[in-house]
Enzyme design. Structure first.
Site, PDB file in Angstrom:
ATOM      1  N   ASN A  36     -76.958  56.785  29.725  1.00  0.00           N
ATOM      2  CA  ASN A  36     -76.651  55.964  28.776  1.00  0.00           C
ATOM      3  C   ASN A  36     -75.252  55.041  28.897  1.00  0.00           C
ATOM      4  O   ASN A  36     -74.408  55.647  29.331  1.00  0.00           O
ATOM      5  CB  ASN A  36     -76.971  56.306  27.357  1.00  0.00           C
ATOM      6  CG  ASN A  36     -75.728  57.227  26.704  1.00  0.00           C
ATOM      7  OD1 ASN A  36     -75.743  58.300  27.116  1.00  0.00           O
ATOM      8  ND2 ASN A  36     -74.927  56.572  25.936  1.00  0.00           N
ATOM      9  N   CYS A  37     -75.306  53.764  28.362  1.00  0.00           N
ATOM     10  CA  CYS A  37     -73.805  53.212  28.037  1.00  0.00           C
ATOM     11  C   CYS A  37     -73.715  52.971  26.896  1.00  0.00           C
ATOM     12  O   CYS A  37     -74.230  53.733  25.796  1.00  0.00           O
ATOM     13  CB  CYS A  37     -74.072  52.018  29.007  1.00  0.00           C
ATOM     14  SG  CYS A  37     -75.143  50.617  28.636  1.00  0.00           S
ATOM     15  N   ILE A  38     -73.118  51.658  26.435  1.00  0.00           N
ATOM     16  CA  ILE A  38     -72.727  51.520  25.121  1.00  0.00           C
ATOM     17  C   ILE A  38     -74.051  51.415  23.853  1.00  0.00           C
ATOM     18  O   ILE A  38     -74.390  51.981  22.995  1.00  0.00           O
ATOM     19  CB  ILE A  38     -71.935  50.399  24.751  1.00  0.00           C
ATOM     20  CG1 ILE A  38     -70.601  50.923  25.237  1.00  0.00           C
ATOM     21  CG2 ILE A  38     -71.995  50.003  23.307  1.00  0.00           C
ATOM     22  CD1 ILE A  38     -69.583  49.714  25.112  1.00  0.00           C
ATOM     23  N   THR A  39     -75.127  50.709  24.605  1.00  0.00           N
ATOM     24  CA  THR A  39     -76.266  50.590  23.669  1.00  0.00           C
ATOM     25  C   THR A  39     -77.661  50.406  24.329  1.00  0.00           C
ATOM     26  O   THR A  39     -78.687  50.395  23.987  1.00  0.00           O
ATOM     27  CB  THR A  39     -76.357  49.069  23.388  1.00  0.00           C
ATOM     28  OG1 THR A  39     -76.264  48.017  24.371  1.00  0.00           O
ATOM     29  CG2 THR A  39     -75.261  48.535  22.764  1.00  0.00           C
ATOM     30  N   ARG A  40     -77.687  51.101  25.762  1.00  0.00           N
ATOM     31  CA  ARG A  40     -79.021  51.195  26.500  1.00  0.00           C
ATOM     32  C   ARG A  40     -79.137  52.670  26.944  1.00  0.00           C
ATOM     33  O   ARG A  40     -78.267  53.269  27.616  1.00  0.00           O
ATOM     34  CB  ARG A  40     -78.887  50.322  27.956  1.00  0.00           C
ATOM     35  CG  ARG A  40     -78.431  48.923  27.414  1.00  0.00           C
ATOM     36  CD  ARG A  40     -78.536  48.110  28.657  1.00  0.00           C
ATOM     37  NE  ARG A  40     -77.597  46.791  28.436  1.00  0.00           N
ATOM     38  CZ  ARG A  40     -77.783  45.988  29.321  1.00  0.00           C
ATOM     39  NH1 ARG A  40     -78.179  45.849  30.573  1.00  0.00           N
ATOM     40  NH2 ARG A  40     -76.936  44.780  28.984  1.00  0.00           N
TER      41      ARG A  40
END
Length: 537
Positions: free
Chosen positions: A470-474
């Site tokens: 994952n990254c910040i929102t995905r």
């Protein structure tokens, strides 16, 4: 959780993964920036003159401590990138990859120091000679300052060495040095040789980056607009971090002497000035690429778009989407995270998203023209207060609410017109979709607030997932069979958007709770494996 796969990644996918690795040091930068901003602001002479009670020795000790802690990330930024990149890209033995990142970066600079010493450039106290060769202290080592670009290149090389050698098998007599132990050893040798080459080739890299900076500078006030618009247009593909890092941390974002040191990159210049007692005010040439440019869209525009989407929803559905809209606005205004709002209209109206990108870029230019000087990275209300209001009228923070109000009205009018005129299916305008969302999200919610088992099933189950991150929102996934991914079911369980990069790579936009969703999904995916191992034992 990651599972080793033989699938080769494209250059596009590589840059997406590389951009994701930037998030770990960037998240620390945001926190340290706030610490440094508060500490330096409240310990400044101007603030103490205005509020004398802040001059109490105990309070000043706290503020100076905050400044020292906040300055940490900016002092060791390159080495943090060189550690984070192999850590984020490695599929296995991530700890070894991170350790090798530090070893490789240190050895590389020691080798550069050896070359400079052998050539008679070092040791010297001649400031002109040091500046001519761009020599600075890197981890306490006098070396050529290659900045973030050098750290990124080194990090990628070290990651490739890790992938190649972490399973190395040696003869019995040398077996102790095999496997993961071989990675830092090989890294030391390779990066030691690369360090000898850097003094020969780095001037050409620096020339290229300086050329890019020259082009942006020649664009005048439209330079910030190009940057702001480009960042928004790259965001749906997960590539915005590459452009952002280039402007924030390299010569492309400008170069300036601050407190006797030459620093490059818009954010680096701003933070150097923030921590320099001799500096009064901030360079407009640097802040025009920073938080202030985002504020018209983040504090005004997107909340206006959110209100338009709410008003355009069917009256009977407004209560169903109210939580979604409000949480998106809070994430945008308070956290500077815009994707929960942007992905509400990106897929149903791409042209509207392009208009949003242009208006965001225009906000950068307007703030630059007005002479606003508010730095940092997020463009949220925290940056507005800490780096605007607390630093006095010289930052022209009072212009931000005025411009944000104009952007609010503009976005509201444009979005309401487009949604009603073209019957865009923004949240609440499709009866069936909203009813499915409501029923799907009222059961089986975990600590994340999401029905993670349903999300996992919609992805084709654990057996269909080769890689999950994952990254910040995905959520970022590699799946075996894309046809097994049920996009409608994902959206019915509150996924904001689904991006199918290619036949195996998938991104699911969740929002600010993505880390919790990913952690719960990892636990679900590991549970059957644990049961199988128990039965086999």
């Amino acid at each position: 959780m990651t599972v080793k796969t033989a699938q080769k990644i494209t250059l596009w996918e590589f840059f997406q993964q590389l951009g994701k690795t930037f998030m770990l040091p960037v998240a620390l930068l945001s926190f340290c920036g706030i610490m440094l901003g508060i500490g330096s602001s409240l310990s400044s002479r101007d603030v103490i003159t205005l509020l004398p009670w802040l001059g109490h020795p105990l309070l000043q000790a706290v503020f100076i401590w905050m400044s020292k802690i906040g300055a940490f990330a900016f002092t060791f930024l390159p080495v943090m990138f060189c550690i984070a990149i192999p850590l984020g890209l490695a599929r296995e033995d991530k700890g070894v990859a991170a350790f090798s990142g530090f070893v490789g970066y240190a050895v590389m600079n020691l080798a550069v120091n050896f070359w400079l010493t052998a050539k008679g450039i070092l040791p010297t106290s001649d400031a002109a000679l040091l500046k001519a060769h761009n020599v600075q202290n890197v981890l306490g080592i006098p070396s050529i300052d290659t900045g973030i670009l050098g750290a990124v290149i080194a990090g990628v090389i070290i990651w490739r060495l890790h992938e190649r050698f972490h399973t190395l098998r040696l003869p019995d007599a040398l077996a102790f040095f095999g496997g993961t132990r071989s990675v830092p050893i090989v890294t030391s040798l390779v990066m030691g040789m690369i360090g000898l080459v850097i003094p020969l080739v780095w001037p050409w890299f620096a020339l290229g980056i300086s050329g890019l900076g020259y082009i942006i500078d020649r664009a005048g006030e439209f330079g910030p607009m190009i940057f702001g618009t480009g960042e928004r247009l790259l965001l749906p593909f997960g590539l915005q971090h590459i452009l952002v890092a280039l402007i924030r941390f390299t010569e492309a974002g400008g170069t300036m002497d601050v407190c006797g040191q030459t620093v490059s990159g818009a954010l680096t210049i701003f933070q150097a000035q923030l921590g320099c007692a001799e500096t009064h005010g901030f360079a407009e040439s640097a802040t025009r690429f920073l938080s202030q440019g985002k504020m018209p869209a983040f504090l005004g525009g997107l909340p206006g778009a959110a209100l338009a989407m709410y008003h355009c929803a069917r009256p009977e559905n407004r209560h169903k989407i109210k939580g979604l809209i409000i949480s998106g606005v809070i994430a945008c205004v308070v956290g500077g995270t815009t994707e929960p709002l942007e992905f509400l209209f990106l897929f149903v109206a791409p042209a509207l998203y392009v208009l949003h990108a242009l208006l965001t870029g225009l906000g950068f230019t307007v703030m630059a023209v007005l002479g606003v000087t508010i730095g940092n990275t997020d463009g949220n209300i925290i940056d507005f207060i800490v780096f605007g209001i607390l630093h006095g009228m010289a930052t022209k923070w009072y212009l931000v609410p005025v411009v944000a109000a104009v952007w609010f009205v503009t976005y509201y009018a444009l979005f309401r017109f487009a949604i009603t005129r073209f019957n865009l299916k923004t949240p609440g305008r499709d009866i069936d979709t909203t009813s499915e969302e409501t029923s799907a999200t009222t059961s089986a919610q975990g600590q994340s607030g999401y029905n993670v088992p349903a999300l996992l099933n919609a992805l084709g189950g654990a057996e269909n997932i080769d890689s999950l991150d994952n990254c910040i929102t995905r959520l970022r996934l590699v799946v075996k069979d894309m046809s097994r991914v049920d996009e409608a079911a994902l959206k019915a369980n509150r996924a904001i958007g689904v991006i199918k990069v290619n036949q195996h790579n998938l991104q699911v936009v969740i929002g600010t709770q993505v880390q919790s969703v990913k952690d719960e999904m990892v636990q679900l995916m590991r549970a059957p494996q644990a049961v199988a191992q128990t039965e086999a034992g």
